[in-house]
Enzyme design. Structure first.
Site, mmCIF file in Angstrom:
data_model
loop_
_atom_site.group_PDB
_atom_site.id
_atom_site.type_symbol
_atom_site.label_atom_id
_atom_site.label_comp_id
_atom_site.label_asym_id
_atom_site.label_seq_id
_atom_site.Cartn_x
_atom_site.Cartn_y
_atom_site.Cartn_z
ATOM 1 N N ASN A 1 0.870 -1.176 0.000
ATOM 2 C CA ASN A 1 0.000 0.000 0.000
ATOM 3 C C ASN A 1 0.910 1.229 0.000
ATOM 4 O OD1 ASN A 1 -1.759 2.071 0.487
ATOM 5 N ND2 ASN A 1 -2.371 1.398 2.533
ATOM 6 N N TRP A 2 1.046 1.829 -1.169
ATOM 7 C CA TRP A 2 1.968 2.965 -1.305
ATOM 8 C C TRP A 2 1.374 4.265 -0.788
ATOM 9 C CZ3 TRP A 2 4.236 2.212 -6.950
ATOM 10 C CH2 TRP A 2 5.160 1.161 -6.924
ATOM 11 N N HIS B 1 -9.800 1.005 4.046
ATOM 12 C CA HIS B 1 -8.557 1.178 4.810
ATOM 13 C C HIS B 1 -8.825 2.143 5.976
ATOM 14 C CE1 HIS B 1 -4.552 2.557 5.895
ATOM 15 N NE2 HIS B 1 -4.122 1.419 5.386
ATOM 16 N N GLU C 1 -7.314 4.610 7.070
ATOM 17 C CA GLU C 1 -7.138 6.038 6.759
ATOM 18 C C GLU C 1 -8.355 6.584 6.008
ATOM 19 O OE1 GLU C 1 -3.211 5.614 5.069
ATOM 20 O OE2 GLU C 1 -2.459 5.163 7.063
ATOM 21 N N GLU D 1 -5.875 -4.840 10.270
ATOM 22 C CA GLU D 1 -4.867 -3.811 10.530
ATOM 23 C C GLU D 1 -5.248 -3.049 11.793
ATOM 24 O OE1 GLU D 1 -2.635 -2.668 6.707
ATOM 25 O OE2 GLU D 1 -4.503 -1.544 6.700
#
Ligand code: PGA
Length: 250
Positions: free
Chosen positions: A10-11, A96, A98, A168
């Site tokens: 995951n960049w 995700h 974020e 996560e």
């Protein structure tokens, strides 16, 4: 049952097209012939054509970090599943932390995105995980169950095959704090049991559950080596070909 691990990068909001191409050009020879695990890169949408072209014909898949649930429409700043497919992307992250934290994504939105991805044959990686206050309050299991039930609403066992879950813990993302392999494996067992309850034992046994949160070359083996952990979603340590390769080859 042995599940093939997926090691995913995951960049986030890093790299220019030139930097992304340089990564792929350096990375592919390092993982050429590596068939033990699946490998996927998740760059920003603007990098997708460059990364997909550079990775063409290799053992590395490419996907989006986020898609919209609508097929098209007036959604300024968003990326549609049709756009992802048209440039050759095959996977997407969904929910995700974020996205949940900074862009107000709810379990309901995650669910809609999951339906859209499955309908269009895009491999979804659904991200879940508790924040620190929830862990400290002993709420981890409840949070994970709620997130899974929300994400999987209306999903049938027949449709669930392509789904990957990424556990996560939010307190471990980008902080250098990792869950211990035992903590992660415990959470994975809770998640797998909940999937069994919702979608049946066959789906639960087959579904891959990745761990994410400060995975680095020096902790990858102990984490991914756990029977319950079927790969990793890697942020910071995926930005350099050498360190991501070391994780792929844990
Ligand atoms: P990290 O990020 O490896 O930098 O903790 C993981 C993620 O956000 O997927």
């Amino acid at each position: 049952m042995s599940r093939k691990a997926l090691i995913a990068a995951n960049w986030k909001m890093y790299k220019t097209p030139a930097e992304a191409k340089a990564f792929v050009d350096a990375f592919l020879p390092l993982v050429a012939g590596h068939t033990r695990d699946e490998i996927a890169l998740f760059p920003s949408p603007v990098l997708l054509p460059t990364v997909i072209a550079a990775a063409k014909g290799s053992n590395v898949s490419v996907g989006c970090q986020n898609i919209h649930f609508a097929e098209e429409g007036a959604y300024t700043g968003e990326t549609s599943i049709g756009q992802l497919k048209a440039v050759g992307g095959t996977h997407t992250l969904i929910g995700h932390s974020e996205r949940r934290q900074y862009f107000a994504e709810t379990d309901e939105i995650v669910n809609k995105k999951l339906h859209t991805a499955l309908k269009h044959g895009i491999g979804p990686v659904v991200c879940i995980g508790e924040v620190l206050a929830e862990r400290e309050a002993g709420l981890t299991a409840d949070v994970l169950k709620t997130q899974i039930a929300g994400a999987f609403a209306g999903i049938t066992p027949e449709a669930a095959g392509p789904i990957v879950i990424a556990y996560e813990p939010v307190w471990a993302i980008g902080t250098g704090k990792t869950a211990t392999p035992e903590m992660a494996a415990d959470a994975h067992r809770i998640i797998r049991a909940e999937v069994a309850k919702l979608l049946g034992a066959d789906v639960a046994v087959a579904i891959r559950i990745l761990y994410g949160g400060s995975v680095k070359p020096d902790n990858a083996t102990s984490l991914i080596g756990q029977e319950e952990i079927d790969g990793a979603l890697v942020g910071g340590a995926s930005l350099k070909p050498d360190s991501f390769t070391a994780i792929v080859k844990y």
